[in-house]
Scaffold this motif. Structure first.
Motif: not given
Length: 372
Positions: A269-291
């Protein structure tokens, strides 16, 4: 201070890893990231129990050597990155404070309700304050030009599913880990070291399954993998609910299979759900990962608080109280599976269709959304 450092370090680690891999390889990359994280978190009780059996002060010496090695490796291996050109992010202290106080108030109400009384003014006051602060936080981030949580992140459906799914998953994860510890030390009367060792099948299973998650995702797809992971995690507490007894004499049959099931669920479960942050634009990766990390930490805190409420706030809950906790764990894991069913990443897996997989673009941090 450790909490502040972790809040900076953990989301940054994921946002550094994701752009370095093309979409078809991200499940594998995040699987390794998840394996390390899950093994570290789940082996904490093992290391803590063994050290506490000698001298509890030794637990405070775990961090320095690990951090020193990681720091030296980071200087040598991590890419040097700077702020995105043309964008200067501002801090949002008010939004951060509202989120912190809202979560803290609800958690306090849950944890202290057994001592204060479920209908006591203090309990109801903290609960009401948490709900009001949560509503104010939502209103604030909708108006702030650069909020602590950008509502635009949730326009990506897969990311929204991941955030909600991880919140539900870590509600189950934290309550399951605490309930297992209470069972071993309180009901079965085992030592802290014995209880720590009894948990080891969980992180070991997570390690193996997470390392294989990339191949599993390519075979089943992200959505099916997340559903299977949530269902497997829910099956673990159901096993304990049906078979776990009051003496611990048949641990290998009564409890260990449930640990393996939850480990399989976590590794899928965890790899799939955390990998969803990669669907965001590059400038939002850190913010999305933080959320997503907020979902992780908030779910963990609320999962512990919920289990305290369910078990009546007893220092050593009995078996019947723990069974009620396992029902809660299975239910929240099932909700995580439902969130996985809503996951729609549409990431192509044909190497020929992904320009980032070859040439100089590989690992360059190019905006991954362009390759979908």
């Amino acid at each position: 201070m450790q909490g502040v450092a972790a809040a900076v370090l953990v989301p940054t680690s994921l946002s550094l890893a994701l752009p370095a891999f093309p979409p078809r390889e991200r499940a594998t990359a995040v699987g390794v990231w998840t394996a390390v994280s899950a093994v570290a978190a789940s082996s904490g009780p093992v290391a803590g129990g063994l050290l506490a059996a000698t001298d509890w002060r030794w637990i405070f010496l775990i961090n320095p050597p690990v951090v020193l090695v990681a720091w030296l490796a980071g200087l040598r291996l991590l890419p040097r990155t700077g702020p995105v050109r043309g964008e200067r992010r501002r801090l949002d202290p008010l939004g951060t404070l509202l989120v912190l106080l809202g979560t803290g108030s609800v958690t306090t109400a849950c944890v202290e309700a057994a001592d204060w009384g479920y209908g006591a003014p203090a309990t109801l006051g903290f609960l009401a304050a948490g709900l009001v602060l949560g509503a104010l936080a939502v209103a604030h981030v909708r108006r702030h030009p650069d909020p602590v949580v950008d509502p635009a992140l949730f326009r990506t459906r897969a990311f929204t599913s991941a955030a909600l799914g991880l919140l539900s998953y870590f509600l189950a994860y934290a309550s399951a880990l605490l309930a297992a510890t209470w069972l071993f030390t309180g009901v079965w009367g085992w030592s802290p070291a014995g209880a720590g060792l009894a948990v080891t099948p969980w992180p070991l299973t997570v390690l193996v399954v997470s390392m294989l998650s990339g191949r599993i995702v390519r075979a089943l797809g992200e959505r099916t993998t997340a559903i299977v992971g949530g269902v497997c995690f829910a099956a673990g507490p159901m096993w304990w609910l049906l078979l776990a007894g009051g003496d611990g004499g048949h641990y290998a049959v009564e409890f260990m299979p449930g640990l393996v099931l939850t480990g399989v669920g976590a590794g899928l479960y965890q790899p799939v759900m955390f990998a969803a942050a990669g669907l965001l634009p590059a400038r939002q990766l850190s913010l999305g990962s933080g959320v997503l990390m907020m979902s992780r930490q908030g779910g963990s805190a609320l999962g512990v608080a919920a289990l305290v409420v369910i078990t009546g706030g007893a220092a050593r809950p009995g078996l019947d109280a723990l069974r009620a906790g396992w029902v809660f764990t299975a239910g929240t894991a099932a909700l995580a599976a439902v969130a996985g069913a809503a996951l729609r990443t549409r990431v192509r897996t044909d190497p020929a269709e992904i320009p980032a997989a070859t040439g100089e673009n590989r690992g360059s941090g190019t905006d991954p959304i362009r390759h979908h």
